[in-house]
Write a protein that holds these residues in place. Structure first.
Motif, PDB file in Angstrom:
ATOM      1  N   HIS A  91      -6.295  -6.075   0.966  1.00  0.00           N
ATOM      2  CA  HIS A  91      -5.752  -6.284   2.309  1.00  0.00           C
ATOM      3  C   HIS A  91      -4.243  -6.024   2.317  1.00  0.00           C
ATOM      4  CE1 HIS A  91      -5.327  -7.874   6.331  1.00  0.00           C
ATOM      5  NE2 HIS A  91      -4.388  -8.704   5.897  1.00  0.00           N
ATOM      6  N   PHE A  92      -3.542  -6.556   1.309  1.00  0.00           N
ATOM      7  CA  PHE A  92      -2.100  -6.353   1.231  1.00  0.00           C
ATOM      8  C   PHE A  92      -1.779  -4.868   1.065  1.00  0.00           C
ATOM      9  CE2 PHE A  92       2.024  -6.286  -1.006  1.00  0.00           C
ATOM     10  CZ  PHE A  92       2.791  -6.991  -0.086  1.00  0.00           C
ATOM     11  N   LYS A  93      -2.536  -4.185   0.207  1.00  0.00           N
ATOM     12  CA  LYS A  93      -2.291  -2.753  -0.008  1.00  0.00           C
ATOM     13  C   LYS A  93      -2.472  -1.966   1.284  1.00  0.00           C
ATOM     14  CE  LYS A  93      -3.406   1.251  -2.854  1.00  0.00           C
ATOM     15  NZ  LYS A  93      -2.774   2.114  -1.899  1.00  0.00           N
ATOM     16  N   LYS A  94      -3.480  -2.297   2.063  1.00  0.00           N
ATOM     17  CA  LYS A  94      -3.673  -1.618   3.343  1.00  0.00           C
ATOM     18  C   LYS A  94      -2.476  -1.837   4.259  1.00  0.00           C
ATOM     19  CE  LYS A  94      -8.677  -1.594   3.238  1.00  0.00           C
ATOM     20  NZ  LYS A  94      -9.907  -2.209   3.720  1.00  0.00           N
ATOM     21  N   GLN A  95      -1.956  -3.067   4.269  1.00  0.00           N
ATOM     22  CA  GLN A  95      -0.776  -3.354   5.073  1.00  0.00           C
ATOM     23  C   GLN A  95       0.434  -2.579   4.556  1.00  0.00           C
ATOM     24  OE1 GLN A  95      -1.027  -7.713   4.627  1.00  0.00           O
ATOM     25  NE2 GLN A  95      -0.892  -7.775   6.859  1.00  0.00           N
TER      26      GLN A  95
ATOM     27  N   ASP B 217       0.432   0.270   2.901  1.00  0.00           N
ATOM     28  CA  ASP B 217       0.262   1.692   3.217  1.00  0.00           C
ATOM     29  C   ASP B 217       0.525   1.973   4.699  1.00  0.00           C
ATOM     30  OD1 ASP B 217      -0.358   2.130   0.563  1.00  0.00           O
ATOM     31  OD2 ASP B 217      -2.531   2.246   0.897  1.00  0.00           O
ATOM     32  N   ALA B 218       0.042   1.106   5.578  1.00  0.00           N
ATOM     33  CA  ALA B 218       0.252   1.300   7.019  1.00  0.00           C
ATOM     34  C   ALA B 218       1.740   1.178   7.366  1.00  0.00           C
ATOM     35  CB  ALA B 218      -0.567   0.283   7.810  1.00  0.00           C
ATOM     36  N   LEU B 219       2.408   0.211   6.764  1.00  0.00           N
ATOM     37  CA  LEU B 219       3.835   0.045   7.015  1.00  0.00           C
ATOM     38  C   LEU B 219       4.609   1.263   6.522  1.00  0.00           C
ATOM     39  CD1 LEU B 219       6.200  -1.716   7.982  1.00  0.00           C
ATOM     40  CD2 LEU B 219       6.204  -2.785   5.712  1.00  0.00           C
ATOM     41  N   TYR B 220       4.237   1.768   5.358  1.00  0.00           N
ATOM     42  CA  TYR B 220       4.884   2.968   4.815  1.00  0.00           C
ATOM     43  C   TYR B 220       4.764   4.134   5.799  1.00  0.00           C
ATOM     44  CZ  TYR B 220       5.602   7.033   1.766  1.00  0.00           C
ATOM     45  OH  TYR B 220       6.039   8.214   1.226  1.00  0.00           O
ATOM     46  N   GLU B 221       3.576   4.344   6.327  1.00  0.00           N
ATOM     47  CA  GLU B 221       3.364   5.438   7.278  1.00  0.00           C
ATOM     48  C   GLU B 221       4.251   5.263   8.512  1.00  0.00           C
ATOM     49  OE1 GLU B 221       1.655   8.214   6.747  1.00  0.00           O
ATOM     50  OE2 GLU B 221       1.081   7.495   4.765  1.00  0.00           O
ATOM     51  N   ASP B 222       4.372   4.033   8.998  1.00  0.00           N
ATOM     52  CA  ASP B 222       5.201   3.774  10.176  1.00  0.00           C
ATOM     53  C   ASP B 222       6.688   3.969   9.872  1.00  0.00           C
ATOM     54  OD1 ASP B 222       2.922   3.293  11.636  1.00  0.00           O
ATOM     55  OD2 ASP B 222       3.054   1.111  11.450  1.00  0.00           O
ATOM     56  N   ILE B 223       7.100   3.606   8.669  1.00  0.00           N
ATOM     57  CA  ILE B 223       8.494   3.828   8.272  1.00  0.00           C
ATOM     58  C   ILE B 223       8.778   5.328   8.166  1.00  0.00           C
ATOM     59  CG2 ILE B 223      10.145   3.573   6.366  1.00  0.00           C
ATOM     60  CD1 ILE B 223       9.003   0.731   5.946  1.00  0.00           C
ATOM     61  N   LEU B 224       7.818   6.084   7.653  1.00  0.00           N
ATOM     62  CA  LEU B 224       7.991   7.543   7.577  1.00  0.00           C
ATOM     63  C   LEU B 224       8.209   8.150   8.961  1.00  0.00           C
ATOM     64  CD1 LEU B 224       5.358   8.766   4.949  1.00  0.00           C
ATOM     65  CD2 LEU B 224       7.841   8.620   4.689  1.00  0.00           C
TER      66      LEU B 224
ATOM     67  N   PHE C 185       0.986  -0.180  -8.624  1.00  0.00           N
ATOM     68  CA  PHE C 185       0.436  -1.183  -9.526  1.00  0.00           C
ATOM     69  C   PHE C 185      -0.620  -2.054  -8.872  1.00  0.00           C
ATOM     70  CE2 PHE C 185       4.186  -3.041  -7.612  1.00  0.00           C
ATOM     71  CZ  PHE C 185       3.787  -4.313  -7.265  1.00  0.00           C
ATOM     72  N   TYR C 186      -0.927  -1.877  -7.604  1.00  0.00           N
ATOM     73  CA  TYR C 186      -1.932  -2.717  -6.950  1.00  0.00           C
ATOM     74  C   TYR C 186      -3.322  -2.223  -7.280  1.00  0.00           C
ATOM     75  CZ  TYR C 186       2.092  -4.137  -4.264  1.00  0.00           C
ATOM     76  OH  TYR C 186       3.316  -4.592  -3.903  1.00  0.00           O
ATOM     77  N   PRO C 187      -4.308  -3.056  -7.420  1.00  0.00           N
ATOM     78  CA  PRO C 187      -4.284  -4.510  -7.458  1.00  0.00           C
ATOM     79  C   PRO C 187      -4.283  -5.037  -8.886  1.00  0.00           C
ATOM     80  CG  PRO C 187      -6.525  -3.804  -7.107  1.00  0.00           C
ATOM     81  CD  PRO C 187      -5.673  -2.559  -7.297  1.00  0.00           C
ATOM     82  N   ALA C 188      -3.163  -4.978  -9.552  1.00  0.00           N
ATOM     83  CA  ALA C 188      -3.070  -5.453 -10.932  1.00  0.00           C
ATOM     84  C   ALA C 188      -3.479  -6.919 -11.019  1.00  0.00           C
ATOM     85  CB  ALA C 188      -1.654  -5.280 -11.455  1.00  0.00           C
ATOM     86  N   LYS C 189      -4.260  -7.247 -12.004  1.00  0.00           N
ATOM     87  CA  LYS C 189      -4.671  -8.631 -12.212  1.00  0.00           C
ATOM     88  C   LYS C 189      -3.533  -9.447 -12.818  1.00  0.00           C
ATOM     89  CE  LYS C 189      -9.219  -8.333 -11.357  1.00  0.00           C
ATOM     90  NZ  LYS C 189      -9.639  -8.764 -10.067  1.00  0.00           N
ATOM     91  N   THR C 190      -2.673  -8.798 -13.592  1.00  0.00           N
ATOM     92  CA  THR C 190      -1.539  -9.488 -14.193  1.00  0.00           C
ATOM     93  C   THR C 190      -0.278  -8.684 -13.939  1.00  0.00           C
ATOM     94  OG1 THR C 190      -1.872  -8.381 -16.307  1.00  0.00           O
ATOM     95  CG2 THR C 190      -2.933 -10.525 -16.038  1.00  0.00           C
TER      96      THR C 190
END
Length: 140
Positions: free
Chosen positions: A81-85, A87-94, A110-115
């Protein structure tokens, strides 16, 4: 620097207040060491700045502060969910900071790294100075 391309790195870090970081000499000379999201010269719209602040406040929850090298308290679904947010924010910043003046590199690989994955990097002189200032005032 007339006709400069300002290269910015896009990533969140813990409790830093933003996600856009100068990534070349031209950007560091113009904006300093960063994050630079709120710099009026960028001119990011208020709704984007609000989303950046919300995500910046959320991201530290991904780290187990009692065991930073241990597993993240977030589930895979929470990371997704965080990664989708992100990525969407990145597109809007572009869209808001379009080329040819800005080149923005998405550095959330590095998402979704467990550690937590850490590596040593070389700091430029401005970053070294900033780290020394932080150390003097007790920032951990």
């Amino acid at each position: 620097m007339p006709n400069s391309i300002y290269h910015l790195a896009y990533f969140f870090d813990y409790h830093t207040g933003g996600c856009l970081w100068p990534a070349n000499d031209a950007a560091r000379e113009k904006f300093g060491s960063g994050p630079i999201d709120t710099d009026a010269r960028l001119g990011l719209p208020e709704p984007l700045l609000q989303r950046i602040q919300e995500m910046d406040a959320l991201f530290p929850n991904s780290l187990n502060w009692d065991d930073p090298g241990g597993p993240s308290p977030w589930t895979t679904a929470e990371w997704d969910h965080f990664k989708k947010q992100v990525d969407a924010l990145y597109e809007d910043i572009l869209v808001a900071l379009s080329p040819p003046i800005y080149k923005i590199t998405h550095e959330h690989d590095f998402y979704p790294a467990k550690t937590l994955q850490c590596s040593e990097i070389d700091y430029d002189p401005a970053q070294v100075s900033l780290l020394e200032q932080y150390e003097q005032i007790g920032v951990v």
